[in-house]
Design a protein around this motif. Structure first.
Motif, PDB file in Angstrom:
ATOM      1  N   ASN A  26       0.840  -1.340  -0.008  1.00 20.88           N
ATOM      2  CA  ASN A  26       0.167   0.142  -0.036  1.00 20.88           C
ATOM      3  C   ASN A  26       0.737   1.260   0.018  1.00 20.88           C
ATOM      4  O   ASN A  26       0.338   2.473   0.272  1.00 20.88           O
ATOM      5  CB  ASN A  26      -1.174   0.069   1.193  1.00 20.88           C
ATOM      6  CG  ASN A  26      -0.362   0.145   2.364  1.00 20.88           C
ATOM      7  OD1 ASN A  26       0.883   0.120   2.777  1.00 20.88           O
ATOM      8  ND2 ASN A  26      -1.161   0.209   3.775  1.00 20.88           N
ATOM      9  N   CYS A  27       2.164   1.124  -0.357  1.00 23.34           N
ATOM     10  CA  CYS A  27       2.930   2.249  -0.534  1.00 23.34           C
ATOM     11  C   CYS A  27       2.370   3.244  -1.524  1.00 23.34           C
ATOM     12  O   CYS A  27       1.677   2.643  -2.208  1.00 23.34           O
ATOM     13  CB  CYS A  27       4.140   2.179  -0.670  1.00 23.34           C
ATOM     14  SG  CYS A  27       4.787   1.570  -2.295  1.00 23.34           S
ATOM     15  N   SER A  28       2.750   4.705  -1.611  1.00 23.93           N
ATOM     16  CA  SER A  28       2.221   5.407  -2.573  1.00 23.93           C
ATOM     17  C   SER A  28       2.222   4.797  -3.806  1.00 23.93           C
ATOM     18  O   SER A  28       1.654   5.224  -4.902  1.00 23.93           O
ATOM     19  CB  SER A  28       2.703   6.728  -2.345  1.00 23.93           C
ATOM     20  OG  SER A  28       4.048   6.972  -2.497  1.00 23.93           O
ATOM     21  N   ALA A  29       3.589   4.355  -4.295  1.00 21.20           N
ATOM     22  CA  ALA A  29       3.851   4.006  -5.653  1.00 21.20           C
ATOM     23  C   ALA A  29       3.165   2.883  -6.045  1.00 21.20           C
ATOM     24  O   ALA A  29       2.374   2.674  -6.993  1.00 21.20           O
ATOM     25  CB  ALA A  29       5.344   3.815  -5.832  1.00 21.20           C
ATOM     26  N   CYS A  30       3.175   1.627  -5.329  1.00 19.64           N
ATOM     27  CA  CYS A  30       2.439   0.389  -5.758  1.00 19.64           C
ATOM     28  C   CYS A  30       1.146   0.389  -5.496  1.00 19.64           C
ATOM     29  O   CYS A  30       0.182   0.098  -6.332  1.00 19.64           O
ATOM     30  CB  CYS A  30       2.901  -0.712  -4.587  1.00 19.64           C
ATOM     31  SG  CYS A  30       4.734  -1.171  -4.510  1.00 19.64           S
ATOM     32  N   ARG A  31       0.552   1.207  -4.758  1.00 20.86           N
ATOM     33  CA  ARG A  31      -1.045   1.486  -4.793  1.00 20.86           C
ATOM     34  C   ARG A  31      -1.397   2.414  -5.870  1.00 20.86           C
ATOM     35  O   ARG A  31      -2.503   1.818  -6.741  1.00 20.86           O
ATOM     36  CB  ARG A  31      -1.209   2.468  -3.419  1.00 20.86           C
ATOM     37  CG  ARG A  31      -2.729   2.391  -3.129  1.00 20.86           C
ATOM     38  CD  ARG A  31      -2.942   3.169  -1.908  1.00 20.86           C
ATOM     39  NE  ARG A  31      -2.309   4.266  -1.565  1.00 20.86           N
ATOM     40  CZ  ARG A  31      -2.510   5.388  -2.046  1.00 20.86           C
ATOM     41  NH1 ARG A  31      -3.409   5.807  -2.713  1.00 20.86           N
ATOM     42  NH2 ARG A  31      -1.597   6.709  -1.524  1.00 20.86           N
ATOM     43  N   ARG A  32      -0.762   3.317  -6.408  1.00 14.23           N
ATOM     44  CA  ARG A  32      -0.938   3.730  -7.753  1.00 14.23           C
ATOM     45  C   ARG A  32      -0.808   2.930  -8.941  1.00 14.23           C
ATOM     46  O   ARG A  32      -1.333   2.963  -9.952  1.00 14.23           O
ATOM     47  CB  ARG A  32      -0.061   5.073  -7.883  1.00 14.23           C
ATOM     48  CG  ARG A  32      -0.871   6.421  -7.099  1.00 14.23           C
ATOM     49  CD  ARG A  32       0.199   7.451  -7.114  1.00 14.23           C
ATOM     50  NE  ARG A  32      -0.475   8.480  -6.255  1.00 14.23           N
ATOM     51  CZ  ARG A  32      -0.276   8.658  -4.822  1.00 14.23           C
ATOM     52  NH1 ARG A  32       0.228   7.763  -4.255  1.00 14.23           N
ATOM     53  NH2 ARG A  32      -1.166   9.816  -4.443  1.00 14.23           N
ATOM     54  N   TYR A  33       0.284   2.068  -8.953  1.00 11.78           N
ATOM     55  CA  TYR A  33       0.588   1.172 -10.101  1.00 11.78           C
ATOM     56  C   TYR A  33      -0.509  -0.123 -10.066  1.00 11.78           C
ATOM     57  O   TYR A  33      -0.585  -0.531 -11.127  1.00 11.78           O
ATOM     58  CB  TYR A  33       2.032   0.816  -9.949  1.00 11.78           C
ATOM     59  CG  TYR A  33       3.131   1.483 -10.004  1.00 11.78           C
ATOM     60  CD1 TYR A  33       2.983   2.524 -11.098  1.00 11.78           C
ATOM     61  CD2 TYR A  33       4.167   1.380  -9.444  1.00 11.78           C
ATOM     62  CE1 TYR A  33       4.034   3.488 -11.323  1.00 11.78           C
ATOM     63  CE2 TYR A  33       5.460   2.140  -9.461  1.00 11.78           C
ATOM     64  CZ  TYR A  33       5.423   3.240 -10.375  1.00 11.78           C
ATOM     65  OH  TYR A  33       6.424   3.968 -10.691  1.00 11.78           O
ATOM     66  N   GLY A  34      -1.092  -0.326  -8.842  1.00 17.76           N
ATOM     67  CA  GLY A  34      -2.095  -1.412  -9.035  1.00 17.76           C
ATOM     68  C   GLY A  34      -1.410  -2.757  -9.128  1.00 17.76           C
ATOM     69  O   GLY A  34      -1.983  -3.669  -9.599  1.00 17.76           O
ATOM     70  N   TRP A  59      12.573   6.372  -6.449  1.00 18.76           N
ATOM     71  CA  TRP A  59      11.737   7.292  -5.326  1.00 18.76           C
ATOM     72  C   TRP A  59      12.185   7.077  -4.011  1.00 18.76           C
ATOM     73  O   TRP A  59      12.561   5.941  -3.660  1.00 18.76           O
ATOM     74  CB  TRP A  59      10.315   7.302  -5.494  1.00 18.76           C
ATOM     75  CG  TRP A  59       9.438   7.888  -4.680  1.00 18.76           C
ATOM     76  CD1 TRP A  59       9.093   9.212  -4.701  1.00 18.76           C
ATOM     77  CD2 TRP A  59       8.861   7.750  -3.453  1.00 18.76           C
ATOM     78  NE1 TRP A  59       8.403   9.760  -3.858  1.00 18.76           N
ATOM     79  CE2 TRP A  59       7.926   8.538  -3.126  1.00 18.76           C
ATOM     80  CE3 TRP A  59       8.637   6.265  -2.781  1.00 18.76           C
ATOM     81  CZ2 TRP A  59       7.365   8.653  -1.739  1.00 18.76           C
ATOM     82  CZ3 TRP A  59       8.026   6.165  -1.775  1.00 18.76           C
ATOM     83  CH2 TRP A  59       7.229   7.303  -1.216  1.00 18.76           C
ATOM     84  N   GLY A  60      11.642   8.155  -3.317  1.00 19.05           N
ATOM     85  CA  GLY A  60      11.938   7.734  -1.594  1.00 19.05           C
ATOM     86  C   GLY A  60      13.295   7.408  -1.000  1.00 19.05           C
ATOM     87  O   GLY A  60      14.219   8.164  -1.246  1.00 19.05           O
ATOM     88  N   PHE A 108       0.919  -5.675   2.499  1.00 24.66           N
ATOM     89  CA  PHE A 108       2.215  -5.301   2.901  1.00 24.66           C
ATOM     90  C   PHE A 108       1.821  -3.675   3.292  1.00 24.66           C
ATOM     91  O   PHE A 108       1.489  -3.092   2.375  1.00 24.66           O
ATOM     92  CB  PHE A 108       3.393  -5.405   2.213  1.00 24.66           C
ATOM     93  CG  PHE A 108       4.533  -4.704   2.856  1.00 24.66           C
ATOM     94  CD1 PHE A 108       5.116  -5.687   4.036  1.00 24.66           C
ATOM     95  CD2 PHE A 108       5.366  -3.747   2.489  1.00 24.66           C
ATOM     96  CE1 PHE A 108       6.279  -5.186   4.517  1.00 24.66           C
ATOM     97  CE2 PHE A 108       6.473  -3.382   3.058  1.00 24.66           C
ATOM     98  CZ  PHE A 108       7.254  -4.029   3.968  1.00 24.66           C
ATOM     99  N   ASP A 109       2.161  -3.231   4.325  1.00 27.18           N
ATOM    100  CA  ASP A 109       1.764  -1.980   4.855  1.00 27.18           C
ATOM    101  C   ASP A 109       3.425  -1.252   4.648  1.00 27.18           C
ATOM    102  O   ASP A 109       4.146  -0.668   5.563  1.00 27.18           O
ATOM    103  CB  ASP A 109       1.634  -1.682   6.396  1.00 27.18           C
ATOM    104  CG  ASP A 109       1.393  -0.480   7.029  1.00 27.18           C
ATOM    105  OD1 ASP A 109       1.239   0.584   5.838  1.00 27.18           O
ATOM    106  OD2 ASP A 109       1.119   0.055   8.074  1.00 27.18           O
ATOM    107  N   GLY A 110       3.653  -0.790   3.185  1.00 26.61           N
ATOM    108  CA  GLY A 110       4.814  -0.092   2.862  1.00 26.61           C
ATOM    109  C   GLY A 110       4.332   1.398   3.032  1.00 26.61           C
ATOM    110  O   GLY A 110       5.303   2.246   2.962  1.00 26.61           O
ATOM    111  N   ALA A 111       3.349   1.826   3.415  1.00 26.90           N
ATOM    112  CA  ALA A 111       3.008   3.126   3.746  1.00 26.90           C
ATOM    113  C   ALA A 111       3.371   3.775   5.128  1.00 26.90           C
ATOM    114  O   ALA A 111       3.661   5.053   5.360  1.00 26.90           O
ATOM    115  CB  ALA A 111       1.521   3.495   3.510  1.00 26.90           C
TER     116      ALA A 111
END
Length: 118
Positions: A26-34, A59-60, A108-111
């Motif tokens: 659920n990090c900002s990149a993976c969430r947007r990439y789907g 990023w990051g 996974f809580d990548g956020a």
């Protein structure tokens, strides 16, 4: 073995491991990439593409590079920027559903915490 490709076929991959689970982050990149990732050793992954077929996004913490097809825009995999780290991942959303439908998906809580939520 898992085989996948971007929508236009310019980037293809083979993942020669049997993942215990797939990871939805659920990090900002993976969430947007789907994406839903299969993680493994780069030694067990083959990426087939022309040298200039993808662009990378770093990023990051600058630890990984996301690879995206320049033609169709699918994010196909990520690679680690630390050569001593034996990890990478392929996007299993680009694998035929029948080949991954029985593999459990962990969240996974990548956020926030950097830990699995299950």
């Amino acid at each position: 073995m898992l085989r996948g490709s971007c929508h236009c076929g310019a980037v293809k991959f083979e993942f020669r491991e049997e993942p215990e689970w797939l990871t939805e982050c659920n990090c900002s990149a993976c969430r947007r990439y789907g994406t839903i990732w299969a993680h493994g050793s780069p030694k067990n992954v083959t990426i087939e593409k022309a040298p200039d077929a993808t662009f990378t996004y770093i990023w990051g913490d600058k630890m990984i590079a996301f690879h995206t097809c320049k033609t169709c825009g699918n994010t196909t995999h990520w690679s680690d920027l630390d050569e001593d780290y034996d990890r990478m991942a392929v996007n299993t959303r680009l694998v035929p559903f029948e080949d991954v439908k029985d593999i459990p998906i962990r969240h996974f809580d990548g956020a926030d915490t950097g830990q699995f939520l299950d």
